[in-house]
Design a protein around this motif. Sequence first.
Motif, PDB file in Angstrom:
ATOM      1  N   GLU A  13       0.937  -7.070  -1.838  1.00 47.93           N
ATOM      2  CA  GLU A  13       1.823  -5.880  -2.070  1.00 47.93           C
ATOM      3  C   GLU A  13       0.786  -4.870  -1.883  1.00 47.93           C
ATOM      4  O   GLU A  13      -0.543  -4.844  -2.649  1.00 47.93           O
ATOM      5  N   ALA A  14       1.392  -3.633  -1.077  1.00 49.20           N
ATOM      6  CA  ALA A  14       0.288  -2.606  -0.942  1.00 49.20           C
ATOM      7  C   ALA A  14       0.700  -1.323  -1.557  1.00 49.20           C
ATOM      8  O   ALA A  14       2.172  -1.055  -1.587  1.00 49.20           O
TER       9      ALA A  14
ATOM     10  N   TRP B 119       4.531  -1.941  -1.981  1.00 52.09           N
ATOM     11  CA  TRP B 119       5.359  -2.540  -0.557  1.00 52.09           C
ATOM     12  C   TRP B 119       4.867  -3.882  -0.293  1.00 52.09           C
ATOM     13  O   TRP B 119       3.871  -4.282  -0.150  1.00 52.09           O
TER      14      TRP B 119
ATOM     15  N   LEU C 147       3.558  -3.509   6.943  1.00 54.86           N
ATOM     16  CA  LEU C 147       4.901  -3.535   6.152  1.00 54.86           C
ATOM     17  C   LEU C 147       6.030  -3.565   6.727  1.00 54.86           C
ATOM     18  O   LEU C 147       6.504  -2.547   7.428  1.00 54.86           O
TER      19      LEU C 147
ATOM     20  N   VAL D 284      -2.967  -3.629   7.420  1.00 53.45           N
ATOM     21  CA  VAL D 284      -1.802  -4.122   6.676  1.00 53.45           C
ATOM     22  C   VAL D 284      -0.529  -3.950   7.614  1.00 53.45           C
ATOM     23  O   VAL D 284      -0.447  -2.875   8.152  1.00 53.45           O
TER      24      VAL D 284
ATOM     25  N   SER E 238       3.798  -6.580   2.069  1.00 46.16           N
ATOM     26  CA  SER E 238       2.978  -6.298   3.249  1.00 46.16           C
ATOM     27  C   SER E 238       2.187  -7.700   3.669  1.00 46.16           C
ATOM     28  O   SER E 238       2.303  -8.495   2.797  1.00 46.16           O
TER      29      SER E 238
END
Length: 131
Positions: free
Chosen positions: A55-56, A63, A84, A82, A65
Amino acid sequence: MDNVEGPGKLEEWVSASRLANPDKLSLRHLGRPMIRPCPPEEPSRQYFEVGAAVEAWWNNCWWESFVLTGVSLSSNNDTYRVFLPGECRFENLHCKDLRVAKDWIDNTWVAVKPQPDILSVVRSCLEQREK
């Protein structure tokens, strides 16, 4: 806000049991709730493999990712490339802005499976976007 019908404060109930829509690429568990508790704390310094589900923190929220490029353990560079999938977008993010992706299923945290063949997922997303 005061309760006009009697003593005490007014309470409002909000349904938190709504399920999230499936993601575009079906990478997350079906039946996951939209609202979940905070995930457990992870070590502050982590290394992610290519294809790791993360998760970014981007644009002021987390988000879904996947890691496209990792860092060398001997490198001082803490930046990852990364992808998304929900936004069909690429970002370079610092390690501090990434956390292990987990779903909250049946009152327990379940790790999201890595995608070692992430490049085929990226190609599929890009092809869908061009249509």
